[in-house]
Design a protein around this motif. Structure first.
Motif, short mmCIF file in Angstrom:
data_model
loop_
_atom_site.label_atom_id
_atom_site.label_comp_id
_atom_site.label_asym_id
_atom_site.label_seq_id
_atom_site.Cartn_x
_atom_site.Cartn_y
_atom_site.Cartn_z
N PHE A 13 0.71 -1.23 0.21
CA PHE A 13 0.04 -0.02 -0.04
C PHE A 13 1.03 1.28 0.04
O PHE A 13 0.44 2.22 -0.81
N ILE A 14 1.92 1.29 0.68
CA ILE A 14 2.76 2.49 0.66
C ILE A 14 3.68 2.51 -0.41
O ILE A 14 3.62 3.74 -0.90
N LEU A 15 3.93 1.68 -0.92
CA LEU A 15 4.47 1.72 -2.33
C LEU A 15 3.73 2.18 -3.41
O LEU A 15 4.10 2.99 -4.12
N LEU A 16 2.34 1.70 -3.51
CA LEU A 16 1.43 2.28 -4.61
C LEU A 16 1.08 3.59 -4.32
O LEU A 16 0.98 4.44 -5.17
N GLY A 17 1.37 3.85 -3.00
CA GLY A 17 0.87 5.46 -2.71
C GLY A 17 1.94 6.45 -3.20
O GLY A 17 1.79 7.50 -3.59
N LEU A 18 3.23 5.83 -3.00
CA LEU A 18 4.51 6.71 -3.40
C LEU A 18 4.29 6.78 -4.92
O LEU A 18 4.72 7.79 -5.51
N ILE A 19 4.23 5.59 -5.63
CA ILE A 19 4.03 5.58 -7.22
C ILE A 19 3.03 6.63 -7.83
O ILE A 19 3.32 7.48 -8.55
N ALA A 20 1.74 6.61 -6.74
CA ALA A 20 0.69 7.73 -7.30
C ALA A 20 1.39 9.05 -6.98
O ALA A 20 0.89 9.88 -7.72
N LEU A 21 1.89 9.34 -5.99
CA LEU A 21 2.53 10.64 -5.39
C LEU A 21 3.46 11.10 -6.52
O LEU A 21 3.53 12.18 -7.07
N PHE A 23 3.88 10.18 -9.67
CA PHE A 23 2.85 10.29 -10.91
C PHE A 23 2.23 11.69 -10.91
O PHE A 23 2.16 12.56 -11.74
N LEU A 24 1.50 12.05 -9.76
CA LEU A 24 0.79 13.41 -9.72
C LEU A 24 1.90 14.68 -9.76
O LEU A 24 1.53 15.61 -10.27
N ALA A 25 3.07 14.29 -9.11
CA ALA A 25 4.05 15.29 -9.19
C ALA A 25 4.58 15.71 -10.64
O ALA A 25 4.67 16.70 -11.02
N LEU A 26 4.67 14.64 -11.17
CA LEU A 26 5.46 14.77 -12.62
C LEU A 26 4.12 15.34 -13.60
O LEU A 26 4.12 16.22 -14.45
N ARG A 27 2.93 14.81 -13.27
CA ARG A 27 1.74 15.61 -14.05
C ARG A 27 1.56 16.96 -13.84
O ARG A 27 1.27 17.84 -14.87
N ALA A 28 1.61 17.42 -12.44
CA ALA A 28 1.45 18.79 -12.40
C ALA A 28 2.54 19.66 -12.59
O ALA A 28 2.33 20.64 -13.01
N GLY A 29 3.67 19.00 -12.55
CA GLY A 29 4.98 19.71 -13.26
C GLY A 29 5.27 19.72 -14.67
O GLY A 29 6.16 20.23 -15.44
N ASN A 30 4.11 19.21 -15.44
CA ASN A 30 3.85 19.27 -16.90
C ASN A 30 5.11 18.37 -17.69
O ASN A 30 5.73 18.50 -18.65
N MET A 31 5.48 17.55 -16.86
CA MET A 31 6.56 16.38 -17.34
C MET A 31 5.91 14.86 -17.53
O MET A 31 6.75 14.03 -17.62
N SER A 32 4.60 15.07 -17.67
CA SER A 32 3.86 13.58 -17.86
C SER A 32 4.13 13.21 -19.21
O SER A 32 4.05 11.94 -19.50
#
Length: 159
Positions: A13-21, A23-32
């Motif tokens: 669960f923690i690993l999936l949470g970190l992966i999601a975090l 992903f969201l950071a890259l998406r917000a930074g226009n790096m997706s």
């Protein structure tokens, strides 16, 4: 055995949470757009790039067709040099034009690409000749204020 199973699920669960975090950071930074799709690079020269940033989208008809790869200054032309990475699946004629546009009144800036009518398409390393620089809001406001001040000043003098 139950303790190990619980530890496994908590860790997962923690690993999936970190992966999601991430992903969201890259998406917000226009790096997706870490796509490995083939691209070709073209160049354009502008008098003023305003607040254009690297990784800003290049759009044609509202569809993202590429990204700004680099922004620099050309010492021979005395203009800003912008390198655009366009997706290889989109081909544009050599007489296409680009303009620096703003999404909304004070939104982010992006490149708007308008296709031309030539039969020959842009190639890797090509240059787009027809460009329109960014509209600077401060220049528009000052032009409006100076024009209205001139009209007010000319009115009484004419009488």
């Amino acid at each position: 055995m139950t303790r190990e199973k619980t530890d496994f699920w908590v860790g997962l669960f923690i690993l999936l949470g970190l992966i999601a975090l991430v992903f969201l950071a890259l998406r917000a930074g226009n790096m997706s757009a870490f796509s490995f799709a083939p691209t070709y690079r073209v160049h354009a020269y502008f008098d003023n790039v305003g607040g254009l940033k690297v990784r800003a989208p290049v759009k044609s008809s509202g569809v993202v067709v590429g990204r700004v790869a680099a922004i620099g200054f050309d010492n021979q032309r005395f203009q800003a040099s912008v390198a655009l990475d366009l997706d290889a699946q989109y081909e544009f004629p050599t007489d296409s034009s680009v303009a620096i546009l703003t999404s909304g009144l004070l939104g982010e800036q992006y490149i708007g690409l308008t296709p031309g009518g030539e039969d020959k398409n842009l190639a890797d390393g090509g240059t787009i000749q027809m460009t329109q620089s960014a509209v600077v809001l401060e220049d528009l406001i000052s032009k409006f204020l100076y024009d209205s001040a001139e009209k007010e000043g000319a009115g009484p003098a004419a009488k």
